[in-house]
Motif scaffolding. Structure first.
Motif, short mmCIF file in Angstrom:
data_model
loop_
_atom_site.label_atom_id
_atom_site.label_comp_id
_atom_site.label_asym_id
_atom_site.label_seq_id
_atom_site.Cartn_x
_atom_site.Cartn_y
_atom_site.Cartn_z
N LEU A 1 3.59 1.08 2.66
CA LEU A 1 3.23 0.39 3.89
C LEU A 1 3.08 -1.10 3.60
O LEU A 1 2.50 -1.49 2.59
N PRO A 2 3.59 -1.95 4.49
CA PRO A 2 3.59 -3.40 4.22
C PRO A 2 2.19 -4.01 4.14
O PRO A 2 1.32 -3.71 4.96
N GLU A 3 2.02 -4.86 3.14
CA GLU A 3 0.72 -5.51 2.94
C GLU A 3 0.37 -6.46 4.08
O GLU A 3 -0.80 -6.67 4.38
N GLU A 4 1.39 -7.04 4.73
CA GLU A 4 1.11 -7.98 5.81
C GLU A 4 0.57 -7.29 7.07
O GLU A 4 0.14 -7.96 8.01
N ILE A 5 0.57 -5.97 7.08
CA ILE A 5 0.01 -5.21 8.21
C ILE A 5 -1.22 -4.42 7.78
O ILE A 5 -2.22 -4.35 8.48
N SER B 1 7.90 9.96 10.32
CA SER B 1 8.82 9.11 11.10
C SER B 1 8.11 7.90 11.67
O SER B 1 8.67 6.80 11.73
N ALA B 2 6.86 8.09 12.11
CA ALA B 2 6.10 6.96 12.66
C ALA B 2 5.78 5.94 11.58
O ALA B 2 5.88 4.72 11.80
N ALA B 3 5.40 6.40 10.40
CA ALA B 3 5.05 5.49 9.31
C ALA B 3 6.27 4.70 8.83
O ALA B 3 6.16 3.53 8.44
N LYS B 4 7.44 5.32 8.86
CA LYS B 4 8.65 4.64 8.38
C LYS B 4 9.05 3.47 9.26
O LYS B 4 9.79 2.58 8.82
N ILE B 5 8.58 3.45 10.51
CA ILE B 5 8.90 2.34 11.40
C ILE B 5 8.35 1.03 10.84
O ILE B 5 8.94 -0.04 10.99
N PHE B 6 7.21 1.10 10.14
CA PHE B 6 6.61 -0.10 9.55
C PHE B 6 7.49 -0.69 8.45
O PHE B 6 7.39 -1.87 8.14
N THR B 7 8.30 0.15 7.82
CA THR B 7 9.10 -0.32 6.70
C THR B 7 10.50 -0.76 7.11
O THR B 7 11.26 -1.28 6.29
N GLU B 8 10.86 -0.56 8.39
CA GLU B 8 12.18 -0.92 8.84
C GLU B 8 12.28 -2.43 9.02
O GLU B 8 11.33 -3.09 9.44
N MET C 1 0.85 -1.19 0.00
CA MET C 1 0.00 0.00 0.00
C MET C 1 0.88 1.24 0.00
O MET C 1 1.65 1.46 0.94
N GLN C 2 0.79 2.03 -1.06
CA GLN C 2 1.63 3.21 -1.20
C GLN C 2 0.81 4.48 -0.94
O GLN C 2 -0.25 4.67 -1.51
N LEU C 3 1.36 5.32 -0.06
CA LEU C 3 0.67 6.57 0.28
C LEU C 3 1.62 7.74 0.09
O LEU C 3 2.82 7.64 0.37
N ASP C 4 1.05 8.85 -0.38
CA ASP C 4 1.83 10.08 -0.52
C ASP C 4 2.02 10.72 0.85
O ASP C 4 1.15 10.67 1.71
N ILE C 5 3.17 11.34 1.01
CA ILE C 5 3.46 12.09 2.24
C ILE C 5 3.07 13.54 2.00
O ILE C 5 3.54 14.16 1.04
N LEU C 6 2.20 14.07 2.85
CA LEU C 6 1.71 15.44 2.69
C LEU C 6 2.46 16.39 3.64
O LEU C 6 2.95 15.96 4.69
N ASN C 7 2.52 17.65 3.26
CA ASN C 7 3.09 18.64 4.17
C ASN C 7 1.97 19.25 5.02
O ASN C 7 0.80 18.88 4.88
N ILE C 8 2.32 20.17 5.88
CA ILE C 8 1.33 20.72 6.81
C ILE C 8 0.29 21.59 6.10
O ILE C 8 -0.71 21.97 6.70
N GLU C 9 0.53 21.88 4.83
CA GLU C 9 -0.45 22.64 4.04
C GLU C 9 -1.38 21.71 3.28
O GLU C 9 -2.23 22.16 2.51
N GLY C 10 -1.19 20.40 3.45
CA GLY C 10 -2.06 19.43 2.79
C GLY C 10 -1.66 19.11 1.36
O GLY C 10 -2.42 18.45 0.65
N ILE D 1 -0.58 10.25 5.86
CA ILE D 1 0.82 10.43 6.28
C ILE D 1 1.18 11.90 6.12
O ILE D 1 1.01 12.47 5.03
N VAL D 2 1.66 12.51 7.18
CA VAL D 2 2.04 13.93 7.14
C VAL D 2 3.51 14.05 7.56
O VAL D 2 4.00 13.25 8.36
N GLU D 3 4.19 15.01 7.00
CA GLU D 3 5.59 15.20 7.36
C GLU D 3 5.70 15.54 8.84
O GLU D 3 4.77 16.03 9.47
N ASP D 4 6.87 15.26 9.41
CA ASP D 4 7.08 15.51 10.84
C ASP D 4 6.84 16.99 11.17
O ASP D 4 7.29 17.88 10.44
#
Length: 212
Positions: A19-23, A200-207, A1-10, A125-128
């Protein structure tokens, strides 16, 4: 599952995350979701309800009148449950409401809940965030830029670790909760209309998991 990362302006930053399919792509198991939510809600019950039995209420222990010859019913003492102020029969006693679930069941429930939200396109997903100071008004503006209606939709904002400025900014918004990634549970996920992960939180799933 691929998602775009948005900035604080949307707006799209040009970066995306897989994001991993197994989750996020499994077939949800509704029964284990039910069990996990039931366990969470049961754990919120204090179990301190208590009434007094006839041995615990105040009152003399003498027999009110003799057993026979009065023409009336037989009576014991004033603490009899049939009298006002007497003890209670079979009343509630303090006890725990906890339900035990195996770790694998709880993990499957959380994965199923995340997959439900993925199917509903409710994951963002939003930037830090780099908030210099707690600003509730600024945080509400960020959510609105992400097309989230804070007046009618519940949102769970998820960070990899505790961020003082973020949590102080969102705590006064009734429909928004914040949590660290390690603390989210099945109930929090299912009780939210939107899950907003920081980058940063979303990237933990890909580690890759560390080898023992």
């Amino acid at each position: 599952m691929q998602l775009d990362i948005l900035n604080i302006e949307g707006k799209k930053t040009g970066r995306s995350i897989e994001l991993p399919e197994e989750i996020f792509g499994v077939e949800p198991n509704n029964h284990v979701i039910y069990l996990a939510v039931k366990q969470y809600l049961a754990a919120q019950r204090q179990g301190t309800h208590k009434v007094k039995t006839r041995a615990e209420v105040k009152g003399a222990s003498r027999k009110l009148h003799k057993q026979k010859g009065t023409g009336g019913a037989r009576k014991g003492n004033i603490r009899n449950p049939l009298y006002k102020g007497g003890g209670t029969i079979f009343g509630p006693k303090p006890h725990g409401w906890g339900i035990k679930l195996n770790r694998k069941v709880k993990d499957l429930a959380k994965i199923s809940a995340l997959s439900v939200k993925a199917k509903e396109n409710s994951i963002i997903i939003v930037e830090d965030l780099a908030l210099q100071a707690p600003k509730t008004k600024q945080f509400v503006g960020i959510l609105k830029n992400l097309n989230i209606n804070v007046d009618g939709k519940k949102t769970m904002f998820i960070t990899p670790e505790y961020n003082d400025s973020v949590y102080l900014s969102l705590r006064n918004i009734p429909t928004v909760d914040g949590a660290m990634l390690s603390d989210i549970n099945t109930y929090d996920i299912m009780n939210s209309n939107y899950l907003v992960f920081t980058e940063s939180a979303a990237k933990i799933f890909t580690e890759e998991p560390a080898e023992a």
